[in-house]
Design a protein around this motif. Structure first.
Motif, short mmCIF file in Angstrom:
data_model
loop_
_atom_site.label_atom_id
_atom_site.label_comp_id
_atom_site.label_asym_id
_atom_site.label_seq_id
_atom_site.Cartn_x
_atom_site.Cartn_y
_atom_site.Cartn_z
N MET A 92 36.66 34.15 46.95
CA MET A 92 37.22 35.50 47.12
C MET A 92 36.28 36.51 46.49
O MET A 92 35.49 36.20 45.59
N LYS A 93 36.37 37.75 47.00
CA LYS A 93 35.58 38.83 46.45
C LYS A 93 36.50 39.82 45.76
O LYS A 93 37.53 40.22 46.32
N LEU A 103 40.63 41.90 46.45
CA LEU A 103 41.45 42.30 45.30
C LEU A 103 40.68 43.34 44.52
O LEU A 103 39.52 43.11 44.13
N ILE A 104 41.29 44.49 44.31
CA ILE A 104 40.64 45.60 43.60
C ILE A 104 41.51 45.97 42.40
O ILE A 104 42.72 46.14 42.54
N SER A 105 40.88 46.11 41.24
CA SER A 105 41.62 46.43 40.02
C SER A 105 41.10 47.72 39.41
O SER A 105 39.89 48.01 39.45
N THR A 106 42.01 48.50 38.84
CA THR A 106 41.66 49.75 38.16
C THR A 106 42.01 49.65 36.68
O THR A 106 42.71 48.74 36.26
N PRO A 107 41.57 50.60 35.84
CA PRO A 107 41.77 50.49 34.40
C PRO A 107 43.18 50.88 33.94
O PRO A 107 44.02 51.36 34.71
N PRO A 116 47.59 35.31 46.87
CA PRO A 116 46.99 34.36 47.81
C PRO A 116 45.92 33.47 47.19
O PRO A 116 45.52 32.48 47.79
N TRP A 117 45.47 33.83 45.99
CA TRP A 117 44.38 33.10 45.33
C TRP A 117 44.85 32.33 44.11
O TRP A 117 44.05 31.88 43.31
N THR A 135 45.07 31.37 37.36
CA THR A 135 43.65 31.25 37.68
C THR A 135 42.92 32.58 37.47
O THR A 135 41.71 32.60 37.27
N LEU A 136 43.68 33.68 37.53
CA LEU A 136 43.15 35.03 37.30
C LEU A 136 43.97 35.67 36.19
O LEU A 136 45.20 35.60 36.21
#
Length: 274
Positions: free
Chosen positions: A1-2, A35-39, A144-145, A171-172
């Protein structure tokens, strides 16, 4: 995954800050990030008690949250909003993370468990408990991951939380933050690497950076760290975004090579006095 981590220098105006975050999310999604994460405090960095209370919304009315849900659905990406300042009472706020699915629905919420009440000795004093209500629940969310463990900033200093996430199969693990410069220089990289090594999970830590309108300065260095404790992406001190490709098989491989999560044993504490 990216994955992609968005690094921001959030201001005092929520609407403008949301627009900046949305622009970076679009750019990150264009790279193929799923998957995109912000602060932490993605849409407002405000230190004045009266002003932050006047600018904050209840969750159901927050225009920033609605905008993030819309863009997740539009771009068909999973979006982890590190935290928004949410009003939960007339005089109390929650520092709340949101995990938004690619259909725009909220999949999980997490309120910051540990509040930052410290005197750093350099004129910087923080009393989050005066304004914020601490969370009560550690949250593991299905994605999904695999399973995702949620945390925010100061939680990083409480390894038992991350141990529980590792034992729950995460896992994350997300660690959005707004670390100060002194504590960031001293501890940020070290603590995040330790959490990855202890859990055998990927650590994704999107951070605030630079000099904010309030005069506060944050450390930056959003990090992606693999389960062996290796840094695979570091955003440095500039606002923007970074991406990383994750191999989720590496979680299982690492936990097989170093099975410490399986070896925990109960013990009694004895303090000897002379």
């Amino acid at each position: 995954m990216k994955v992609a981590l968005v690094q921001l220098t959030t201001g005092r105006d929520p609407a403008r800050s949301v627009d900046v975050a949305l622009e970076q999310i679009r750019l990150a999604a264009a790279t193929g990030a799923q998957l995109i994460s912000t602060p932490e405090t993605t849409h407002m960095m405000e230190m004045d008690r009266k002003l932050v209370l006047s600018k904050a919304y209840a969750e159901e009315n927050d225009p920033g949250l609605k905008a993030f849900q819309m863009i997740a659905k539009e771009l068909q990406v999973w979006l982890h909003i590190g935290s928004l300042i949410i009003k939960v009472a007339d005089d109390k706020l929650a520092n709340r993370s949101f995990l938004i699915g690619d259909d725009g629905s909220i999949k999980a919420r997490y309120d910051k468990l540990h509040l930052f009440d410290v005197d750093l000795g350099s004129g910087e004093i923080y009393r989050e408990s005066a304004l914020y209500r601490a969370g009560k629940d550690a949250i593991v969310a299905e994605t999904p991951w695999g399973e995702m463990g949620l945390s925010i900033c100061y939680d990083l200093r409480f390894p038992e939380l991350y141990r529980h996430y590792g034992e729950a199969g995460a896992t994350l693990i997300m660690v959005p933050a707004a670390f100060t410069v002194p504590t960031g220089k001293a501890h940020w990289h070290t603590l995040l690497k330790a959490r990855a090594i202890e859990t055998g999970a990927y650590i994704l830590a999107a951070a605030q950076t630079g000099l904010h309108e309030t005069g506060r300065e944050t450390f930056g260095h959003s990090l992606v760290i693999d389960p062996w404790g290796q840094i695979i992406a570091d955003a440095g001190a500039e606002a923007g975004y970074i991406t990383a490709d994750l191999s989720l098989e590496k979680v299982a491989e690492t936990r097989k090579k170093m099975p410490s999560l399986q070896h925990s044993r109960p013990f009694d504490m004895t303090v000897l006095q002379n």
